[in-house]
Design a protein around this motif. Sequence first.
Motif, PDB file in Angstrom:
ATOM      1  N   VAL A   1     -13.917   3.162  11.258  1.00 59.37           N
ATOM      2  CA  VAL A   1     -14.771   3.202  10.081  1.00 59.37           C
ATOM      3  C   VAL A   1     -14.022   2.637   8.876  1.00 59.37           C
ATOM      4  CG1 VAL A   1     -16.117   4.689   8.536  1.00 59.37           C
ATOM      5  CG2 VAL A   1     -16.061   5.179  10.997  1.00 59.37           C
ATOM      6  N   HIS A   2     -12.907   3.276   8.504  1.00 60.57           N
ATOM      7  CA  HIS A   2     -12.082   2.832   7.381  1.00 60.57           C
ATOM      8  C   HIS A   2     -10.626   2.796   7.823  1.00 60.57           C
ATOM      9  CE1 HIS A   2     -15.427   3.187   4.624  1.00 60.57           C
ATOM     10  NE2 HIS A   2     -15.655   4.412   5.086  1.00 60.57           N
ATOM     11  N   LEU A   3      -9.815   2.049   7.085  1.00 59.32           N
ATOM     12  CA  LEU A   3      -8.413   1.880   7.455  1.00 59.32           C
ATOM     13  C   LEU A   3      -7.480   2.550   6.456  1.00 59.32           C
ATOM     14  CD1 LEU A   3      -8.577  -1.870   8.473  1.00 59.32           C
ATOM     15  CD2 LEU A   3      -8.589   0.126   9.990  1.00 59.32           C
ATOM     16  N   ARG A   4      -6.353   3.038   6.976  1.00 57.54           N
ATOM     17  CA  ARG A   4      -5.300   3.663   6.175  1.00 57.54           C
ATOM     18  C   ARG A   4      -3.966   3.041   6.569  1.00 57.54           C
ATOM     19  NH1 ARG A   4      -9.466   4.623   4.016  1.00 57.54           N
ATOM     20  NH2 ARG A   4     -10.605   6.581   4.191  1.00 57.54           N
ATOM     21  N   GLU A   5      -3.103   2.805   5.568  1.00 58.57           N
ATOM     22  CA  GLU A   5      -1.772   2.260   5.839  1.00 58.57           C
ATOM     23  C   GLU A   5      -0.724   3.342   5.600  1.00 58.57           C
ATOM     24  OE1 GLU A   5       1.230  -1.332   4.471  1.00 58.57           O
ATOM     25  OE2 GLU A   5      -0.299  -0.632   3.073  1.00 58.57           O
ATOM     26  N   CYS A   6       0.145   3.546   6.568  1.00 53.31           N
ATOM     27  CA  CYS A   6       1.251   4.484   6.425  1.00 53.31           C
ATOM     28  C   CYS A   6       2.224   3.927   5.393  1.00 53.31           C
ATOM     29  CB  CYS A   6       1.952   4.659   7.771  1.00 53.31           C
ATOM     30  SG  CYS A   6       3.467   5.628   7.691  1.00 53.31           S
ATOM     31  N   LEU A   7       2.569   4.755   4.412  1.00 55.66           N
ATOM     32  CA  LEU A   7       3.476   4.290   3.368  1.00 55.66           C
ATOM     33  C   LEU A   7       4.941   4.489   3.730  1.00 55.66           C
ATOM     34  CD1 LEU A   7       1.509   5.264   0.154  1.00 55.66           C
ATOM     35  CD2 LEU A   7       1.790   3.021   1.212  1.00 55.66           C
ATOM     36  N   SER A   8       5.214   4.972   4.937  1.00 58.65           N
ATOM     37  CA  SER A   8       6.589   5.053   5.423  1.00 58.65           C
ATOM     38  C   SER A   8       6.970   3.829   6.244  1.00 58.65           C
ATOM     39  CB  SER A   8       6.791   6.304   6.283  1.00 58.65           C
ATOM     40  OG  SER A   8       6.664   7.467   5.519  1.00 58.65           O
ATOM     41  N   CYS A   9       6.010   3.319   7.056  1.00 58.99           N
ATOM     42  CA  CYS A   9       6.360   2.228   7.968  1.00 58.99           C
ATOM     43  C   CYS A   9       5.358   1.075   8.007  1.00 58.99           C
ATOM     44  CB  CYS A   9       6.555   2.777   9.376  1.00 58.99           C
ATOM     45  SG  CYS A   9       5.019   3.301  10.179  1.00 58.99           S
ATOM     46  N   GLY A  10       4.178   1.233   7.390  1.00 55.41           N
ATOM     47  CA  GLY A  10       3.197   0.154   7.388  1.00 55.41           C
ATOM     48  C   GLY A  10       2.172   0.210   8.505  1.00 55.41           C
ATOM     49  N   HIS A  11       2.236   1.207   9.386  1.00 56.37           N
ATOM     50  CA  HIS A  11       1.252   1.344  10.464  1.00 56.37           C
ATOM     51  C   HIS A  11      -0.150   1.388   9.869  1.00 56.37           C
ATOM     52  CE1 HIS A  11      -1.373   3.812  13.086  1.00 56.37           C
ATOM     53  NE2 HIS A  11      -0.761   3.162  14.073  1.00 56.37           N
ATOM     54  N   VAL A  12      -1.054   0.559  10.381  1.00 56.79           N
ATOM     55  CA  VAL A  12      -2.441   0.568   9.936  1.00 56.79           C
ATOM     56  C   VAL A  12      -3.260   1.289  10.994  1.00 56.79           C
ATOM     57  CG1 VAL A  12      -4.462  -0.827   9.345  1.00 56.79           C
ATOM     58  CG2 VAL A  12      -2.186  -1.553   8.608  1.00 56.79           C
ATOM     59  N   GLY A  13      -3.858   2.405  10.580  1.00 59.27           N
ATOM     60  CA  GLY A  13      -4.651   3.228  11.491  1.00 59.27           C
ATOM     61  C   GLY A  13      -6.011   3.529  10.895  1.00 59.27           C
ATOM     62  N   CYS A  14      -6.870   4.114  11.705  1.00 60.31           N
ATOM     63  CA  CYS A  14      -8.222   4.430  11.269  1.00 60.31           C
ATOM     64  C   CYS A  14      -8.305   5.827  10.655  1.00 60.31           C
ATOM     65  CB  CYS A  14      -9.201   4.278  12.420  1.00 60.31           C
ATOM     66  SG  CYS A  14      -8.792   5.215  13.908  1.00 60.31           S
ATOM     67  N   CYS A  15      -9.314   6.016   9.813  1.00 57.70           N
ATOM     68  CA  CYS A  15      -9.484   7.244   9.031  1.00 57.70           C
ATOM     69  C   CYS A  15     -10.024   8.403   9.878  1.00 57.70           C
ATOM     70  CB  CYS A  15     -10.425   6.974   7.869  1.00 57.70           C
ATOM     71  SG  CYS A  15     -12.144   6.709   8.373  1.00 57.70           S
ATOM     72  N   ASP A  16     -10.127   9.557   9.254  1.00 55.78           N
ATOM     73  CA  ASP A  16     -10.633  10.748   9.933  1.00 55.78           C
ATOM     74  C   ASP A  16     -12.118  10.669  10.267  1.00 55.78           C
ATOM     75  OD1 ASP A  16      -8.124  11.841   9.894  1.00 55.78           O
ATOM     76  OD2 ASP A  16      -8.572  13.383   8.409  1.00 55.78           O
ATOM     77  N   SER A  17     -12.857   9.748   9.661  1.00 58.14           N
ATOM     78  CA  SER A  17     -14.268   9.548  10.003  1.00 58.14           C
ATOM     79  C   SER A  17     -14.425   8.644  11.225  1.00 58.14           C
ATOM     80  CB  SER A  17     -15.021   8.926   8.823  1.00 58.14           C
ATOM     81  OG  SER A  17     -15.032   9.808   7.732  1.00 58.14           O
ATOM     82  N   SER A  18     -13.349   8.043  11.659  1.00 56.60           N
ATOM     83  CA  SER A  18     -13.355   7.176  12.846  1.00 56.60           C
ATOM     84  C   SER A  18     -13.220   8.028  14.105  1.00 56.60           C
ATOM     85  CB  SER A  18     -12.199   6.177  12.774  1.00 56.60           C
ATOM     86  OG  SER A  18     -12.318   5.369  11.624  1.00 56.60           O
ATOM     87  N   PRO A  19     -13.720   7.537  15.233  1.00 60.22           N
ATOM     88  CA  PRO A  19     -13.673   8.336  16.464  1.00 60.22           C
ATOM     89  C   PRO A  19     -12.266   8.775  16.890  1.00 60.22           C
ATOM     90  CG  PRO A  19     -15.112   6.435  16.757  1.00 60.22           C
ATOM     91  CD  PRO A  19     -14.433   6.271  15.423  1.00 60.22           C
ATOM     92  N   ASN A  20     -11.259   7.947  16.666  1.00 57.93           N
ATOM     93  CA  ASN A  20      -9.922   8.260  17.189  1.00 57.93           C
ATOM     94  C   ASN A  20      -8.929   8.807  16.173  1.00 57.93           C
ATOM     95  OD1 ASN A  20     -10.250   7.393  20.022  1.00 57.93           O
ATOM     96  ND2 ASN A  20     -10.735   5.449  19.049  1.00 57.93           N
TER      97      ASN A  20
END
Length: 87
Positions: free
Chosen positions: A34-53
């Motif tokens: 649904v939406h994307l979030r970037e980890c501010l420690s390492c740059g990992h781009v993951g999906c938000c809590d509204s996303s299935p995973n």
Amino acid sequence: MSETCAHVVTLPTDVTPSTTAGCEDCLRIGSRWVHLRECLSCGHVGCCDSSPNRHARAHAGTADHPVVRSFEPGEDWRWCFVDETFV
């Protein structure tokens, strides 16, 4: 916004996003987000809590990287998963 989260002082000054194509974990397994979030420690781009995973939250827990920022165009906020607060 609040600066009460102690985790922000441990963040590096600059990280590079792991991808610009979407949630790196969803891309790997062929899932949607649904939406994307970037980890501010390492740059990992993951999906938000509204996303299935909920890959951003999963990464925060397994990597012990609690603070993310919105990776959505036009948004400028950070969130700490440990303290459950905007920072």
